[in-house]
Design a protein around this motif. Structure first.
Motif, PDB file in Angstrom:
ATOM      1  N   SER A 219       0.806  -1.213   0.000  1.00 49.60           N
ATOM      2  CA  SER A 219       0.000   0.000   0.000  1.00 49.60           C
ATOM      3  C   SER A 219       0.843   1.269   0.000  1.00 49.60           C
ATOM      4  O   SER A 219       0.318   2.353  -0.241  1.00 49.60           O
ATOM      5  CB  SER A 219      -0.912   0.027   1.224  1.00 49.60           C
ATOM      6  OG  SER A 219      -1.769  -1.103   1.208  1.00 49.60           O
ATOM      7  N   TYR A 220       2.148   1.106   0.322  1.00 49.83           N
ATOM      8  CA  TYR A 220       3.030   2.262   0.382  1.00 49.83           C
ATOM      9  C   TYR A 220       4.230   2.049  -0.539  1.00 49.83           C
ATOM     10  O   TYR A 220       4.638   0.918  -0.802  1.00 49.83           O
ATOM     11  CB  TYR A 220       3.498   2.511   1.812  1.00 49.83           C
ATOM     12  CG  TYR A 220       2.365   2.935   2.739  1.00 49.83           C
ATOM     13  CD1 TYR A 220       2.104   4.285   2.944  1.00 49.83           C
ATOM     14  CD2 TYR A 220       1.583   1.990   3.385  1.00 49.83           C
ATOM     15  CE1 TYR A 220       1.078   4.668   3.779  1.00 49.83           C
ATOM     16  CE2 TYR A 220       0.558   2.370   4.233  1.00 49.83           C
ATOM     17  CZ  TYR A 220       0.302   3.709   4.415  1.00 49.83           C
ATOM     18  OH  TYR A 220      -0.727   4.101   5.231  1.00 49.83           O
ATOM     19  N   SER A 221       4.841   3.168  -0.948  1.00 49.63           N
ATOM     20  CA  SER A 221       5.965   3.116  -1.870  1.00 49.63           C
ATOM     21  C   SER A 221       6.973   4.207  -1.506  1.00 49.63           C
ATOM     22  O   SER A 221       6.603   5.241  -0.951  1.00 49.63           O
ATOM     23  CB  SER A 221       5.486   3.341  -3.318  1.00 49.63           C
ATOM     24  OG  SER A 221       6.585   3.379  -4.215  1.00 49.63           O
ATOM     25  N   LEU A 222       8.247   3.931  -1.849  1.00 44.96           N
ATOM     26  CA  LEU A 222       9.271   4.944  -1.616  1.00 44.96           C
ATOM     27  C   LEU A 222       9.024   6.125  -2.563  1.00 44.96           C
ATOM     28  O   LEU A 222       8.561   5.952  -3.704  1.00 44.96           O
ATOM     29  CB  LEU A 222      10.664   4.365  -1.869  1.00 44.96           C
ATOM     30  CG  LEU A 222      11.165   3.358  -0.808  1.00 44.96           C
ATOM     31  CD1 LEU A 222      12.472   2.718  -1.258  1.00 44.96           C
ATOM     32  CD2 LEU A 222      11.342   4.038   0.537  1.00 44.96           C
ATOM     33  N   PRO A 223       9.358   7.356  -2.113  1.00 45.36           N
ATOM     34  CA  PRO A 223       9.040   8.530  -2.933  1.00 45.36           C
ATOM     35  C   PRO A 223       9.906   8.653  -4.199  1.00 45.36           C
ATOM     36  O   PRO A 223       9.508   9.342  -5.166  1.00 45.36           O
ATOM     37  CB  PRO A 223       9.284   9.700  -1.996  1.00 45.36           C
ATOM     38  CG  PRO A 223      10.276   9.185  -1.023  1.00 45.36           C
ATOM     39  CD  PRO A 223       9.956   7.742  -0.821  1.00 45.36           C
ATOM     40  N   ALA A 258       9.469  11.300  -9.084  1.00 44.44           N
ATOM     41  CA  ALA A 258       8.967  11.448  -7.703  1.00 44.44           C
ATOM     42  C   ALA A 258       7.596  10.768  -7.668  1.00 44.44           C
ATOM     43  O   ALA A 258       6.708  11.119  -8.454  1.00 44.44           O
ATOM     44  CB  ALA A 258       8.859  12.908  -7.341  1.00 44.44           C
ATOM     45  N   LYS A 259       7.422   9.788  -6.761  1.00 44.49           N
ATOM     46  CA  LYS A 259       6.218   8.938  -6.771  1.00 44.49           C
ATOM     47  C   LYS A 259       5.362   9.182  -5.523  1.00 44.49           C
ATOM     48  O   LYS A 259       5.869   9.565  -4.454  1.00 44.49           O
ATOM     49  CB  LYS A 259       6.626   7.472  -6.811  1.00 44.49           C
ATOM     50  CG  LYS A 259       7.502   7.133  -8.016  1.00 44.49           C
ATOM     51  CD  LYS A 259       7.974   5.682  -7.952  1.00 44.49           C
ATOM     52  CE  LYS A 259       8.895   5.328  -9.126  1.00 44.49           C
ATOM     53  NZ  LYS A 259       9.359   3.926  -9.057  1.00 44.49           N
ATOM     54  N   ALA A 260       4.084   8.873  -5.664  1.00 41.86           N
ATOM     55  CA  ALA A 260       3.168   8.974  -4.514  1.00 41.86           C
ATOM     56  C   ALA A 260       3.458   7.833  -3.545  1.00 41.86           C
ATOM     57  O   ALA A 260       3.543   6.669  -3.944  1.00 41.86           O
ATOM     58  CB  ALA A 260       1.727   8.908  -5.005  1.00 41.86           C
ATOM     59  N   VAL A 261       3.631   8.175  -2.283  1.00 36.82           N
ATOM     60  CA  VAL A 261       3.980   7.151  -1.286  1.00 36.82           C
ATOM     61  C   VAL A 261       2.772   6.306  -0.887  1.00 36.82           C
ATOM     62  O   VAL A 261       2.926   5.192  -0.367  1.00 36.82           O
ATOM     63  CB  VAL A 261       4.599   7.789  -0.040  1.00 36.82           C
ATOM     64  CG1 VAL A 261       5.932   8.451  -0.379  1.00 36.82           C
ATOM     65  CG2 VAL A 261       3.662   8.814   0.592  1.00 36.82           C
ATOM     66  N   ILE A 289       1.810  14.854   2.584  1.00 39.16           N
ATOM     67  CA  ILE A 289       3.168  14.573   2.118  1.00 39.16           C
ATOM     68  C   ILE A 289       3.538  15.706   1.127  1.00 39.16           C
ATOM     69  O   ILE A 289       2.879  15.892   0.106  1.00 39.16           O
ATOM     70  CB  ILE A 289       3.254  13.205   1.406  1.00 39.16           C
ATOM     71  CG1 ILE A 289       2.670  12.090   2.294  1.00 39.16           C
ATOM     72  CG2 ILE A 289       4.697  12.903   1.047  1.00 39.16           C
ATOM     73  CD1 ILE A 289       3.370  11.892   3.592  1.00 39.16           C
ATOM     74  N   TRP A 290       4.642  16.434   1.514  1.00 38.98           N
ATOM     75  CA  TRP A 290       5.074  17.541   0.672  1.00 38.98           C
ATOM     76  C   TRP A 290       6.258  17.083  -0.189  1.00 38.98           C
ATOM     77  O   TRP A 290       7.246  16.555   0.314  1.00 38.98           O
ATOM     78  CB  TRP A 290       5.522  18.748   1.500  1.00 38.98           C
ATOM     79  CG  TRP A 290       4.359  19.482   2.174  1.00 38.98           C
ATOM     80  CD1 TRP A 290       3.081  19.092   2.281  1.00 38.98           C
ATOM     81  CD2 TRP A 290       4.479  20.742   2.790  1.00 38.98           C
ATOM     82  NE1 TRP A 290       2.342  20.010   2.939  1.00 38.98           N
ATOM     83  CE2 TRP A 290       3.179  21.065   3.284  1.00 38.98           C
ATOM     84  CE3 TRP A 290       5.528  21.670   3.035  1.00 38.98           C
ATOM     85  CZ2 TRP A 290       2.899  22.270   3.946  1.00 38.98           C
ATOM     86  CZ3 TRP A 290       5.233  22.852   3.700  1.00 38.98           C
ATOM     87  CH2 TRP A 290       3.924  23.150   4.166  1.00 38.98           C
ATOM     88  N   TYR A 291       6.161  17.335  -1.539  1.00 39.52           N
ATOM     89  CA  TYR A 291       7.239  17.054  -2.489  1.00 39.52           C
ATOM     90  C   TYR A 291       7.758  18.432  -2.936  1.00 39.52           C
ATOM     91  O   TYR A 291       7.051  19.186  -3.622  1.00 39.52           O
ATOM     92  CB  TYR A 291       6.725  16.277  -3.696  1.00 39.52           C
ATOM     93  CG  TYR A 291       6.204  14.860  -3.358  1.00 39.52           C
ATOM     94  CD1 TYR A 291       7.013  13.757  -3.556  1.00 39.52           C
ATOM     95  CD2 TYR A 291       4.903  14.678  -2.872  1.00 39.52           C
ATOM     96  CE1 TYR A 291       6.534  12.486  -3.266  1.00 39.52           C
ATOM     97  CE2 TYR A 291       4.428  13.416  -2.576  1.00 39.52           C
ATOM     98  CZ  TYR A 291       5.251  12.309  -2.764  1.00 39.52           C
ATOM     99  OH  TYR A 291       4.780  11.055  -2.488  1.00 39.52           O
ATOM    100  N   CYS A 292       9.020  18.744  -2.561  1.00 38.06           N
ATOM    101  CA  CYS A 292       9.535  20.086  -2.817  1.00 38.06           C
ATOM    102  C   CYS A 292      10.771  20.039  -3.757  1.00 38.06           C
ATOM    103  O   CYS A 292      11.408  18.999  -3.888  1.00 38.06           O
ATOM    104  CB  CYS A 292       9.902  20.778  -1.530  1.00 38.06           C
ATOM    105  SG  CYS A 292       8.526  20.875  -0.348  1.00 38.06           S
ATOM    106  N   HIS A 293      11.116  21.231  -4.364  1.00 36.11           N
ATOM    107  CA  HIS A 293      12.260  21.455  -5.248  1.00 36.11           C
ATOM    108  C   HIS A 293      12.135  20.644  -6.542  1.00 36.11           C
ATOM    109  O   HIS A 293      13.140  20.239  -7.146  1.00 36.11           O
ATOM    110  CB  HIS A 293      13.600  21.109  -4.566  1.00 36.11           C
ATOM    111  CG  HIS A 293      13.793  21.810  -3.255  1.00 36.11           C
ATOM    112  ND1 HIS A 293      13.747  23.186  -3.112  1.00 36.11           N
ATOM    113  CD2 HIS A 293      14.095  21.323  -2.008  1.00 36.11           C
ATOM    114  CE1 HIS A 293      13.985  23.519  -1.857  1.00 36.11           C
ATOM    115  NE2 HIS A 293      14.195  22.389  -1.159  1.00 36.11           N
ATOM    116  N   ALA A 305      -2.490   6.718  -7.088  1.00 36.82           N
ATOM    117  CA  ALA A 305      -2.281   5.396  -6.474  1.00 36.82           C
ATOM    118  C   ALA A 305      -0.862   5.322  -5.933  1.00 36.82           C
ATOM    119  O   ALA A 305       0.023   6.082  -6.345  1.00 36.82           O
ATOM    120  CB  ALA A 305      -2.505   4.302  -7.505  1.00 36.82           C
ATOM    121  N   PRO A 306      -0.621   4.376  -5.036  1.00 32.83           N
ATOM    122  CA  PRO A 306       0.739   4.219  -4.501  1.00 32.83           C
ATOM    123  C   PRO A 306       1.725   3.892  -5.626  1.00 32.83           C
ATOM    124  O   PRO A 306       1.452   3.062  -6.497  1.00 32.83           O
ATOM    125  CB  PRO A 306       0.609   3.042  -3.515  1.00 32.83           C
ATOM    126  CG  PRO A 306      -0.821   2.969  -3.165  1.00 32.83           C
ATOM    127  CD  PRO A 306      -1.567   3.422  -4.379  1.00 32.83           C
TER     128      PRO A 306
END
Length: 348
Positions: A219-223, A258-261, A289-293, A305-306
């Protein structure tokens, strides 16, 4: 001189005539009136009178009362007793009393009575003494046997009592030993059951954790991928406006996806000052969850989806090189992204 003694019963004493009438009185056998009736004058004999009879009866009584041994040691005493027929008819023929025919009767009854007294009564007295001694001896033997029986019964009762007490003590000891054994067995069984329950619980918890981690892994993934962790949550420095680092930096080449966790929806996407291009992903539990830069943004709204790519790694905003600055916020407060990712079963 006249006698003042009373006359024997049945004997008539004539008063002597006065000296003036008769002169000197000298009674003879012819001058004495003959005795009539059943009264007799006891003639002195060489044997014992009636007092001897009483004495003989007293001796027998004394012997019967406990002097048998002494009486038997003494010589026998000649005792004259009336025969049974004379006692029944009331006419004594022994003991110094004559019959109706007079003291000199020739019918032989007096001699027969004396013979019977010598040959019959004395032997019966001896037999009586022997029987009394035998009775006493038997009584003593019976008393001894009774005492011996009582002693044996008491000893037997004591043996039985000791046996009962011993058996009761043995039964008590066995019961106590059985109780202790049962308690020890119960304690051992309880300890074993507790250990087994604890082991089963630990196994169940481990299995549940594995299942949870497996579920979280799905259900979870690395960013991102191909990265290097350069700055951690809480690091201090002048390059951060708050004085410390509020996220986790994944250094990676520009353009790295950059992926959705986790599954969620994009609530914000655009320029955010020192954060450069930023995408905010809100999860189902409200965590942001903040994805920056980012160098670019692939998804700016809607659900994702994850593991779905939502942007690319870049170096926009206040940076020293291309990297993904990842922040985890809940309720407006930041938390350590590394700990949060690991709690979801991810190996960062």
């Amino acid at each position: 001189m006249a006698s003042n003694l009373p006359a024997p019963e049945g004997i008539e004493i004539q008063e002597p005539p006065t000296a003036g009438a008769w002169g000197e009185w000298n009674p003879t056998e012819d001058s004495v009136r003959p005795v009539r009736g059943k009264h007799r004058v006891a003639k002195p004999r060489g044997g014992l009178a009636r007092s001897s009879t009483v004495l003989g009866v007293g001796v027998i009584a004394a012997v019967g009362a406990g002097g048998i041994a002494t009486a038997q040691d003494r010589p026998q005493v000649a005792i004259s007793l009336p025969s049974l027929p004379d006692l029944m008819t009331g006419e004594a023929s022994v003991g110094g009393v004559a019959d109706d025919n007079g003291p000199d009767s020739d019918d032989g009854s007096g001699a027969a009575a004396r013979t019977a007294a010598r040959t019959g009564i004395i032997p019966r007295q001896s037999d009586h003494q022997a029987d009394a001694g035998e009775v006493l001896r038997n009584r003593i033997l019976q008393q001894a046997e009774s005492q011996q029986g009582a002693a044996e019964a008491q000893a037997q009762a004591e043996v039985e009592r000791v046996a009962r007490e011993t058996a009761a003590q043995e039964a008590k000891d066995k019961a106590e030993a059985a109780r202790k054994a049962a308690e020890e067995a119960a304690a051992a069984a309880a300890a074993k059951a507790e250990q087994e329950a604890k082991a089963a619980k630990e196994a169940a918890e481990a299995k549940a954790e594995q299942e949870r981690l497996a579920k979280l892994t799905g259900s979870y993934s690395l960013p991102t991928s191909a990265y290097t962790l350069t700055s951690h949550y809480g690091d201090s420095g002048s390059m951060w406006s708050s004085g410390h680092h509020t996220g986790l930096d994944f250094a990676a080449p520009t353009g790295t996806p950059a992926k959705a966790v986790a599954a969620g929806k994009i609530t914000s996407a655009g320029w955010s000052g020192a954060y450069g291009y930023r995408i905010v992903l809100e999860l189902e539990d409200g965590t942001e969850i903040w994805y920056c830069h980012l160098s670019s943004m692939s998804v700016t709204s809607g659900s994702v989806a994850p593991g779905e790519t939502i942007g690319r790694v870049g170096a926009t905003g206040n940076v020293t090189g291309p990297h993904l600055h990842l922040e985890v916020r809940k309720g407006g407060s930041t938390m350590d992204p590394l700990a949060w990712l690991e709690s979801k079963g991810l190996n960062v």
